[in-house]
Design a protein around this motif. Structure first.
Motif, PDB file in Angstrom:
ATOM      1  N   LEU A  68      -5.307   5.125  36.297  1.00 47.68           N
ATOM      2  CA  LEU A  68      -5.454   3.993  35.383  1.00 47.68           C
ATOM      3  C   LEU A  68      -6.647   4.198  34.456  1.00 47.68           C
ATOM      4  N   MET A  69      -7.742   4.694  35.001  1.00 46.18           N
ATOM      5  CA  MET A  69      -8.920   4.971  34.167  1.00 46.18           C
ATOM      6  C   MET A  69      -8.623   6.052  33.137  1.00 46.18           C
ATOM      7  N   ASP A  70      -7.940   7.121  33.556  1.00 42.77           N
ATOM      8  CA  ASP A  70      -7.585   8.199  32.621  1.00 42.77           C
ATOM      9  C   ASP A  70      -6.662   7.690  31.521  1.00 42.77           C
ATOM     10  N   LEU A  71      -5.732   6.820  31.901  1.00 40.16           N
ATOM     11  CA  LEU A  71      -4.798   6.244  30.932  1.00 40.16           C
ATOM     12  C   LEU A  71      -5.542   5.422  29.883  1.00 40.16           C
ATOM     13  N   MET A  72      -6.454   4.586  30.332  1.00 39.99           N
ATOM     14  CA  MET A  72      -7.230   3.759  29.408  1.00 39.99           C
ATOM     15  C   MET A  72      -8.177   4.605  28.570  1.00 39.99           C
ATOM     16  N   LEU A  73      -8.747   5.662  29.161  1.00 42.07           N
ATOM     17  CA  LEU A  73      -9.693   6.510  28.436  1.00 42.07           C
ATOM     18  C   LEU A  73      -9.038   7.205  27.251  1.00 42.07           C
ATOM     19  N   ILE A  74      -7.866   7.784  27.484  1.00 40.55           N
ATOM     20  CA  ILE A  74      -7.225   8.510  26.382  1.00 40.55           C
ATOM     21  C   ILE A  74      -6.688   7.544  25.328  1.00 40.55           C
TER      22      ILE A  74
END
Length: 309
Positions: A68-74
């Motif tokens: 979820l963090m990676d999704l929001m980061l990109i």
């Protein structure tokens, strides 16, 4: 000219990383392809872990938070970069810049603490398997994940608020494809040395403290694995931890290169290239590393694919 230099700036220009040459156009298309793979991969990981009851364990819950963090980061960086490149309008308002700084810094910080939590989870699973249900209970696991989000957001709020408090004048051009704090501070028309020192201290806390936890956890894990009499047990233990260590190495290596170097040694092009690595490439590699090396995730994907058909 004197008045122009002292004019307050509320709109900036992101110089970006690509021009419109054939080579850079190809690289831009490649970044868009990576964005799609990252979006689909991390979304799939979150959905699989949510839907498959056999993946409702502390390890996979923490992994879902990482995805979820990676999704929001990109999504914080690439859509704006793509819009600027395609529209030819590279401007970003001060408010939008502050918003991007908040999400960018918050997610980076939250991921640092979450990776430390995942290392502790593997330490407990291998070194204290009988106490695992107690030491990594649902409550403890939820608290670790929530703490990661809160600590990361706190860092994001502080850095965004202080960065927006500086007066910016003179050049409007930010030598980056996103509103990164070190790049933005080069445009400030006041002394930012105190704030830069504060950022360095925050980096020590956000990077070195979690790294210390990770090193301590895996030192104990390695000692425990060495003492194992079963070769099969050693193989399973190393297989369990190797995926996490690969992610940690990629993420922390790039982040330390960006934020732990002296200002005098900074190069805008180096910062942009390394930022591409850990804000675009690493979020794509994380779900691939965990899914390709994990039988349970592969089983869950096949099961839900068949049910979907």
């Amino acid at each position: 000219m004197e008045m122009d230099r002292n004019t307050f700036i509320s709109v900036f220009v992101l110089l970006g990383i690509f021009d419109h040459s054939p080579t850079h156009t190809f690289l831009f298309a490649l970044v868009l392809g990576i964005f799609m793979v990252t979006f689909m991969g991390n979304s799939t990981m979150v959905l699989l872990i949510y839907l498959d009851t056999q993946l409702h364990t502390p390890m996979y819950f923490l992994l879902s938070q990482l995805s979820l963090m990676d999704l929001m980061l990109i999504c914080t960086t690439v859509p704006k970069m793509a819009f600027n490149y395609l529209s030819g309008r590279n401007t970003i308002s001060l408010a939008s810049c502050g918003t991007q700084i908040f999400f960018y810094v918050s997610l980076m910080g939250a991921e640092c603490f979450l990776l430390a939590a995942m290392a502790y989870d593997r330490y407990v699973a291998i070194c204290h398997p009988l106490r695992y249900p107690v030491l990594m209970s649902q409550k403890v696991c939820g608290l670790m994940a929530a703490s990661s989000w809160v600590l990361g957001s706190l860092d994001g709020i502080i850095e965004a608020a202080v960065a927006l408090s500086f007066p910016y004048c003179g050049s409007r051009e930010i030598p980056h494809f996103l509103c990164d704090v070190p790049a933005l501070l080069t445009l400030a028309c006041t002394d930012t040395l105190t704030f830069e020192r504060m950022i360095f201290i925050c980096c020590i806390i956000m990077l070195l403290f979690p790294v210390a936890i990770i090193i301590a956890s895996y030192a104990r894990v390695i000692l425990a694995v060495i003492r194992m009499g079963s070769g099969e047990g050693r193989r399973k233990a190393f297989a369990t931890c190797s995926s996490h260590l690969m992610v940690v190495g990629m993420y922390y290596g790039a982040a330390m290169f960006i934020y732990m170097r002296p200002t005098s040694n900074r190069s805008p092009m180096q910062d942009k290239i390394v930022s591409v690595f850990y804000t675009i490439l690493t979020p794509m590699l994380n779900p691939l590393i965990y899914s390709l090396r994990n039988r349970e995730v592969s089983r869950a994907f096949m099961k839900n694919t068949v049910l979907g058909d």
